[in-house]
Design a protein around this motif. Structure first.
Motif, PDB file in Angstrom:
ATOM      1  N   HIS A 213      14.931  -2.060  -9.444  1.00 59.70           N
ATOM      2  CA  HIS A 213      16.051  -1.991 -10.386  1.00 59.70           C
ATOM      3  C   HIS A 213      16.675  -3.366 -10.601  1.00 59.70           C
ATOM      4  CE1 HIS A 213      16.612   2.160 -11.525  1.00 59.70           C
ATOM      5  NE2 HIS A 213      16.464   2.563 -10.274  1.00 59.70           N
ATOM      6  N   GLU A 214      16.756  -4.182  -9.545  1.00 58.21           N
ATOM      7  CA  GLU A 214      17.301  -5.536  -9.682  1.00 58.21           C
ATOM      8  C   GLU A 214      16.423  -6.386 -10.591  1.00 58.21           C
ATOM      9  OE1 GLU A 214      17.863  -7.496  -5.916  1.00 58.21           O
ATOM     10  OE2 GLU A 214      19.050  -5.842  -5.120  1.00 58.21           O
ATOM     11  N   ARG A 215      15.132  -6.285 -10.379  1.00 59.15           N
ATOM     12  CA  ARG A 215      14.186  -7.121 -11.135  1.00 59.15           C
ATOM     13  C   ARG A 215      14.002  -6.628 -12.563  1.00 59.15           C
ATOM     14  NH1 ARG A 215       9.487 -10.549  -9.675  1.00 59.15           N
ATOM     15  NH2 ARG A 215       8.652 -11.120 -11.703  1.00 59.15           N
TER      16      ARG A 215
ATOM     17  N   ASN B  78       0.832  -1.197   0.000  1.00 55.85           N
ATOM     18  CA  ASN B  78       0.000   0.000   0.000  1.00 55.85           C
ATOM     19  C   ASN B  78       0.866   1.247   0.000  1.00 55.85           C
ATOM     20  OD1 ASN B  78       0.896   0.407   2.667  1.00 55.85           O
ATOM     21  ND2 ASN B  78      -0.822  -0.742   3.496  1.00 55.85           N
ATOM     22  N   GLN B  79       0.196   2.399   0.043  1.00 50.36           N
ATOM     23  CA  GLN B  79       0.875   3.696  -0.012  1.00 50.36           C
ATOM     24  C   GLN B  79       1.874   3.853   1.135  1.00 50.36           C
ATOM     25  OE1 GLN B  79       0.226   5.730  -2.578  1.00 50.36           O
ATOM     26  NE2 GLN B  79       1.842   7.070  -1.914  1.00 50.36           N
ATOM     27  N   GLN B  80       1.477   3.461   2.321  1.00 51.36           N
ATOM     28  CA  GLN B  80       2.344   3.607   3.496  1.00 51.36           C
ATOM     29  C   GLN B  80       3.604   2.750   3.352  1.00 51.36           C
ATOM     30  OE1 GLN B  80       0.416   2.554   7.152  1.00 51.36           O
ATOM     31  NE2 GLN B  80       1.965   3.541   8.416  1.00 51.36           N
ATOM     32  N   THR B  81       3.433   1.537   2.854  1.00 52.72           N
ATOM     33  CA  THR B  81       4.579   0.653   2.629  1.00 52.72           C
ATOM     34  C   THR B  81       5.500   1.246   1.573  1.00 52.72           C
ATOM     35  OG1 THR B  81       3.185  -1.253   3.126  1.00 52.72           O
ATOM     36  CG2 THR B  81       5.263  -1.693   2.006  1.00 52.72           C
ATOM     37  N   LEU B  82       4.914   1.788   0.520  1.00 49.37           N
ATOM     38  CA  LEU B  82       5.691   2.399  -0.557  1.00 49.37           C
ATOM     39  C   LEU B  82       6.539   3.548  -0.022  1.00 49.37           C
ATOM     40  CD1 LEU B  82       6.296   2.673  -3.606  1.00 49.37           C
ATOM     41  CD2 LEU B  82       4.351   4.234  -3.749  1.00 49.37           C
ATOM     42  N   GLU B  83       5.939   4.430   0.753  1.00 48.23           N
ATOM     43  CA  GLU B  83       6.666   5.586   1.276  1.00 48.23           C
ATOM     44  C   GLU B  83       7.676   5.191   2.340  1.00 48.23           C
ATOM     45  OE1 GLU B  83       3.698   8.381   2.517  1.00 48.23           O
ATOM     46  OE2 GLU B  83       2.952   8.649   0.479  1.00 48.23           O
ATOM     47  N   GLY B  84       7.315   4.244   3.191  1.00 53.22           N
ATOM     48  CA  GLY B  84       8.194   3.872   4.293  1.00 53.22           C
ATOM     49  C   GLY B  84       9.425   3.102   3.869  1.00 53.22           C
ATOM     50  N   ASN B  85       9.329   2.370   2.774  1.00 51.74           N
ATOM     51  CA  ASN B  85      10.446   1.520   2.332  1.00 51.74           C
ATOM     52  C   ASN B  85      10.914   1.879   0.930  1.00 51.74           C
ATOM     53  OD1 ASN B  85      10.246  -0.048   4.728  1.00 51.74           O
ATOM     54  ND2 ASN B  85       8.572  -1.196   3.816  1.00 51.74           N
ATOM     55  N   TRP B  86      10.788   3.138   0.550  1.00 58.57           N
ATOM     56  CA  TRP B  86      11.028   3.543  -0.837  1.00 58.57           C
ATOM     57  C   TRP B  86      12.415   3.153  -1.336  1.00 58.57           C
ATOM     58  CZ3 TRP B  86       8.990   4.020  -5.208  1.00 58.57           C
ATOM     59  CH2 TRP B  86       9.645   4.668  -6.254  1.00 58.57           C
ATOM     60  N   ASN B  87      13.460   3.443  -0.577  1.00 54.85           N
ATOM     61  CA  ASN B  87      14.815   3.160  -1.061  1.00 54.85           C
ATOM     62  C   ASN B  87      15.037   1.667  -1.292  1.00 54.85           C
ATOM     63  OD1 ASN B  87      15.659   5.821  -1.170  1.00 54.85           O
ATOM     64  ND2 ASN B  87      16.285   5.823   0.971  1.00 54.85           N
ATOM     65  N   GLU B  88      14.556   0.850  -0.378  1.00 54.33           N
ATOM     66  CA  GLU B  88      14.690  -0.596  -0.540  1.00 54.33           C
ATOM     67  C   GLU B  88      13.873  -1.084  -1.732  1.00 54.33           C
ATOM     68  OE1 GLU B  88      13.658  -4.713   1.840  1.00 54.33           O
ATOM     69  OE2 GLU B  88      13.620  -2.832   2.937  1.00 54.33           O
ATOM     70  N   ILE B  89      12.649  -0.587  -1.852  1.00 52.09           N
ATOM     71  CA  ILE B  89      11.776  -0.999  -2.955  1.00 52.09           C
ATOM     72  C   ILE B  89      12.379  -0.580  -4.289  1.00 52.09           C
ATOM     73  CG2 ILE B  89       9.531  -0.565  -4.028  1.00 52.09           C
ATOM     74  CD1 ILE B  89       8.414  -0.374  -1.115  1.00 52.09           C
TER      75      ILE B  89
ATOM     76  N   ALA C 171       7.464  -6.015  -0.070  1.00 47.95           N
ATOM     77  CA  ALA C 171       6.993  -5.377   1.172  1.00 47.95           C
ATOM     78  C   ALA C 171       7.102  -6.354   2.343  1.00 47.95           C
ATOM     79  CB  ALA C 171       5.551  -4.905   1.008  1.00 47.95           C
ATOM     80  N   SER C 172       6.726  -7.610   2.147  1.00 46.23           N
ATOM     81  CA  SER C 172       6.822  -8.571   3.248  1.00 46.23           C
ATOM     82  C   SER C 172       8.276  -8.924   3.524  1.00 46.23           C
ATOM     83  CB  SER C 172       6.015  -9.822   2.944  1.00 46.23           C
ATOM     84  OG  SER C 172       6.576 -10.512   1.845  1.00 46.23           O
ATOM     85  N   GLY C 173       9.133  -8.845   2.514  1.00 45.97           N
ATOM     86  CA  GLY C 173      10.563  -9.069   2.714  1.00 45.97           C
ATOM     87  C   GLY C 173      11.168  -8.016   3.609  1.00 45.97           C
ATOM     88  N   GLY C 174      10.689  -6.783   3.542  1.00 48.83           N
ATOM     89  CA  GLY C 174      11.169  -5.718   4.418  1.00 48.83           C
ATOM     90  C   GLY C 174      10.831  -6.013   5.858  1.00 48.83           C
ATOM     91  N   ALA C 175       9.628  -6.509   6.096  1.00 44.77           N
ATOM     92  CA  ALA C 175       9.234  -6.841   7.465  1.00 44.77           C
ATOM     93  C   ALA C 175      10.044  -8.015   7.980  1.00 44.77           C
ATOM     94  CB  ALA C 175       7.739  -7.165   7.507  1.00 44.77           C
ATOM     95  N   SER C 176      10.289  -9.011   7.107  1.00 45.53           N
ATOM     96  CA  SER C 176      11.084 -10.141   7.566  1.00 45.53           C
ATOM     97  C   SER C 176      12.534  -9.718   7.745  1.00 45.53           C
ATOM     98  CB  SER C 176      10.972 -11.313   6.599  1.00 45.53           C
ATOM     99  OG  SER C 176      11.616 -11.010   5.376  1.00 45.53           O
TER     100      SER C 176
END
Length: 140
Positions: free
Chosen positions: A20-22, A4-15, A64-69
């Motif tokens: 880019h990798e994918r 969601n939007q919150q996940t996108l903003e909170g983890n932007w650099n990782e995402i 997104a779930s990878g960030g939490a893990s």
């Protein structure tokens, strides 16, 4: 974990890095334009890569779930390091205790082997301590 939007903003650099990798064909400008909106991001990825919307959304959810893990992995590693540090501290404490006991045994043995010299050293140390204390008390 839903993307969601919150996940996108909170983890932007990782995402952004994972995207880019994918999909290497995504430019930084493309990602920057879509940064504010999940729908724009998914649409832009579809347009640039030809991937199906469901696959893009599934990948984003996995990221997104990878960030939490990842956070839980870091917490687990910290707990492991803390346990190792506690064990090391226990080892150091044990060695220090052994050294003190060893010093005590060695001193006791020396006193038993050389009682006169030990008495002289004790008397000298007491005399010096008394003189120093006397000088300190006198100067006050």
């Amino acid at each position: 974990m839903a993307f969601n939007q919150q996940t996108l903003e909170g983890n932007w650099n990782e995402i952004k890095g994972k995207l880019h990798e994918r999909w290497g064909e995504l430019s930084n400008d493309d990602l920057q334009k879509a940064r504010g909106s999940v729908d724009q991001l998914v649409g832009m990825i579809q347009k640039k890569t030809g991937e199906a919307r469901e696959r893009v959304e599934q990948y984003l959810s996995e990221v997104a779930s990878g960030g939490a893990s990842g956070v839980s992995k870091v917490a687990e590693a910290v707990r492991g390091y803390a346990g190792t540090a506690a064990e090391s501290l226990g080892d150091v404490r044990g060695r220090a205790g052994d050294a003190v006991r060893g010093g005590y045994v060695q001193t006791e043995r020396m006193i038993q082997q050389r009682p006169i010299e030990s008495l002289a050293v004790g008397f000298g140390a007491g005399l010096i301590t008394g003189v120093v204390l006397g000088l300190v008390m006198r100067s006050r």
